[in-house]
Enzyme design. Structure first.
Site: not given
Lengths: 354, 354
Positions: B140, B220
Site C-alpha cells: 500500500c 497511513h
C-alpha cells in the site's frame, strides 16, 4: 542566592520550581496559581509560598484551606528574576508587570518571539541573553532541534534541514485533547511554525518543517534530515552527538523501541516525575547517505525546557561566567544525564568538575 | 470473460473479489479460506465458490455448515488468473502450485520482489507486466508513493525523495497489534524497506525513507519531500496531481483534518466498506520551497492496492490494449474518484469514455 519567582504552577512551572530548589545558587521566592487544584496542594506540600493569581484572589484558596502570601505583584516584588510559565499568550500580558518592577523575566515558547529580548537555548546562544531584561525559552520542539543543530552546524555546517515532527496529541493530564485514533497533518500548511521558530535561535539556518499530531501523550518524535556541508561517517556523528550533555544516544542494547520504554527507564532511574530532560536519539538511526544525515529523536514535551529555564535565569542575572559553567551546574544539580547508560560511542559526559 | 481465482479471503482478498465482481470483463472463479470465520460467511453470502485452504480441508467448513467446492488446487484449475492474497511470505510457498498449473499469478507486496517477474503499479509500469507469468502488486505504501512519483518524475524530474511514513499500528480488525499510546521509530534503522521497495518500480530513483508506527488503525500518513529537477509553482503541481485519476486532492473547504473524516466522507459517499482507493493529498499542504516539494498524503492500507490488482489481472492476461484502457475501466467499474468533489485545481477526472 538568587530569589526566583515562578508565575504559574502548571506543567512547566512546577518542574521549574523543583529545578530551582535543587540549584546551589537559587531559591524559590514563591509560585503563583489561579485555582487551588491538585497542583496548588503540591506547592503547599513543597513549602513554596503560594501567590493567588486568579480574579477572585485568595478567596478560593481560603475556601480550600490553602494559605496565600499575596498577589502576583507581591510575588514579583520579592523575586530577583521571574519565570513566567503561564499558558501561551498570557505571558505577554504579564510583561508590563515585570517591567514595572524592573525585574528580569523569562517567558516560554508559547509566546511570540517579540515578547522578549532574545529567544534562548543554552547550548546555542547563552551569551546573547547575558544581562538582557528578558528571554524567551523556546518551545520543547525548538529546544530539541536547536540542541541537535548546534554541534552539527559548528562541526559540519548545515546546508538544509528538513524535519517531520510527529507530535503527541496532548500531555498525560490533558484529557480533553485528541485525537483518539487518527493521524493529523497539523498544521496542514507547510512549513509548520517550528522551522521559523528555530530561526529565532539560528537566523541563517535553511529549514523546512512539517508537523503532525498523533494519539499519544508521552513524547514528541522527530524524523530528522540534515543535509550537511560535509560528509562525516555515521560513527563520527554519533561520537559528536554523544559528547553533548543534553543529548542521550540510546544504545541499541537497551531494547528501547519508543517513548513508553524510554520513560519507564527514567522512572526506574528515579528521575523526578520520570522526566526526560535530554533529547533521546536512537543511536542506530543515525545514518549518513551522501551528505544527508538522518535520525530519530524523542523529546519529552513537559521536561526538556526545564534545564534551559534554569540557565536562562543565570544568564539574565549575570551570576555565572560562561554558558558551560551554567549548563554544567544545572546538569549536576538537576541530574541531567544521570541514570542513563552511555552509548559506546559516547565520550564521558561533562560535569561541573571538569 | 476472465475467471479470476482469489487465494485468500482476508483484508485484501475480500476486497479484490468484490472488485473483480463488478468488472465487465471478469468474474470470480472462487475464493479460498483457511477457516470458517466471519469472512467465510461473507464469501458464502456473496455467492463466491469457497475452496478450503487449511490443513483440515473442508472439515471445519462442514462443521460450520458452509459448502466448499474443493481445495486450492481445484481453485487454481478453474482460474484463468490467480490473485494470491495470503499473508506475507505464504504467497511465495504457493508459487509452485500456480507454476504447476501454468496459471498466471499475482502476489502482494508482503512477498519478496523475486516472487514474481515484475513489481507492479499500474500508473508506473503497466506495460512491464503485459504477458508476464507473474506480477507482485507492491505494498500500500509503495503503491501510494509510486502513484505520486510517476507524474512528478515525468513532468519535473526527481533529484531526490525523502519520505517519513507515519504508519497505522494495525488494521481495525487486528486487535493484537500495538502500540496503544506510543510513537515508535519502526524500523529504527534507516532506510526503512519502503525506499528500496519503491526502487523495484523506479530503479533509478534516489530515495530515503523513515518509518514510524503510531496508535491509529485508519490510514497511513506520509510526510513527503521531493527535491525536483525543476522549480514549478505549487499551483502547477496541484494541477498536475489533480489530473491523476488515483490521486485525490482534498480541497481545504471540505474541512477534512485527518483519516477519520476522510473515511467518514467515503462512507457517506456510499463506498463499499468506506474504502479509499485514492492517495489523499491535502491540497493546501502542497508547497514548493526552491526546488523542494512538500506535501502530506494519507493512504488507506486496506484499499489502495485493490484497483492495482485488477489492472494486474488485465496486464498478465493481455486482454486490454493499454494501461490507460485498463485503469479507466477499473476506475469506472469500481468507482474510483466517484463521490469525491473536485479540488478547484483539478482537471476533470478521466473515465472509460474519454
Amino acid at each position: 542566592m538568587l530569589h526566583v519567582g515562578i508565575n504559574g504552577f502548571g506543567t512547566i512551572g512546577k518542574r521549574v520550581a523543583d529545578a530551582v530548589r535543587v540549584q546551589p545558587d537559587m531559591t524559590v521566592a514563591g509560585v503563583s496559581k489561579r485555582s487551588p487544584n491538585f497542583e496548588a496542594t503540591i506547592a503547599d506540600d513543597r513549602g513554596y509560598d503560594l501567590y493567588a493569581a486568579g480574579e477572585d484572589g485568595r478567596v478560593p484558596f481560603d475556601a480550600a484551606g490553602l494559605d496565600t502570601a499575596g498577589t502576583v505583584h507581591d510575588l514579583v516584588e520579592v523575586s530577583d528574576v521571574v519565570v513566567d510559565t503561564t499558558p501561551g499568550g498570557v505571558g505577554a500580558s504579564n510583561a508590563e508587570i515585570y517591567e514595572d518592577h524592573d525585574t528580569p523575566a523569562i517567558f516560554q515558547g508559547g509566546e511570540d518571539p517579540d515578547v522578549a529580548d532574545v529567544s534562548f537555548v543554552a547550548r546555542a546562544n547563552y551569551d546573547a541573553a547575558v544581562g538582557a531584561d528578558s528571554a524567551r525559552v523556546v518551545s520543547c520542539n525548538t529546544t530539541g532541534l536547536s540542541r541537535l543543530f548546534a554541534p552539527l552546524e559548528e562541526t559540519y555546517g548545515i546546508e538544509k534541514a528538513r524535519v517531520t515532527l510527529v507530535r503527541r496529541g496532548g500531555d498525560p493530564g490533558q484529557t480533553s485533547r485528541g485525537p483518539i485514533n487518527d493521524t493529523l497533518p497539523d498544521p496542514v500548511e507547510i512549513p509548520s511554525h517550528h522551522g521559523p521558530d528555530v530561526k529565532t535561535v539560528f537566523p541563517d539556518l535553511d529549514i523546512d518543517t512539517m508537523g503532525m499530531k498523533v494519539p499519544t501523550t508521552q513524547m514528541h518524535t522527530h524524523s530528522v534530515n540534515v543535509t550537511l556541508e560535509s560528509t562525516p561517517s555515521a560513527e563520527a556523528v554519533r561520537e559528536l552527538l554523544g559528547r553533548e550533555s543534553r543529548l542521550f544516544l540510546i544504545p541499541e542494547t537497551l531494547g528501547i523501541d519508543g517513548a513508553g520504554k524510554l520513560k519507564e527507564y527514567t522512572r526506574d532511574a528515579g528521575r523526578p516525575r520520570g522526566d526526560v530532560w535530554e533529547n533521546c536519539i536512537w543511536a542506530e538511526s543515525v545514518t549518513v547517505e551522501d551528505n544527508d544525515l538522518y535520525l530519530f529523536q524523542a523529546i519529552h514535551q513537559e521536561a526538556d525546557v526545564v534545564p534551559e529555564n534554569i540557565d536562562a535565569v543565570r544568564a539574565l542575572s549575570e551570576r555565572t561566567a560562561s554558558a558551560r559553567q551554567s549548563i554544567d551546574r544545572t546538569n549536576d544539580a538537576l541530574g541531567v544525564g544521570r541514570g542513563l547508560v552511555e552509548h559506546e560511542g559516547n565520550a564521558p559526559r561533562s560535569t561541573a568538575d571538569d
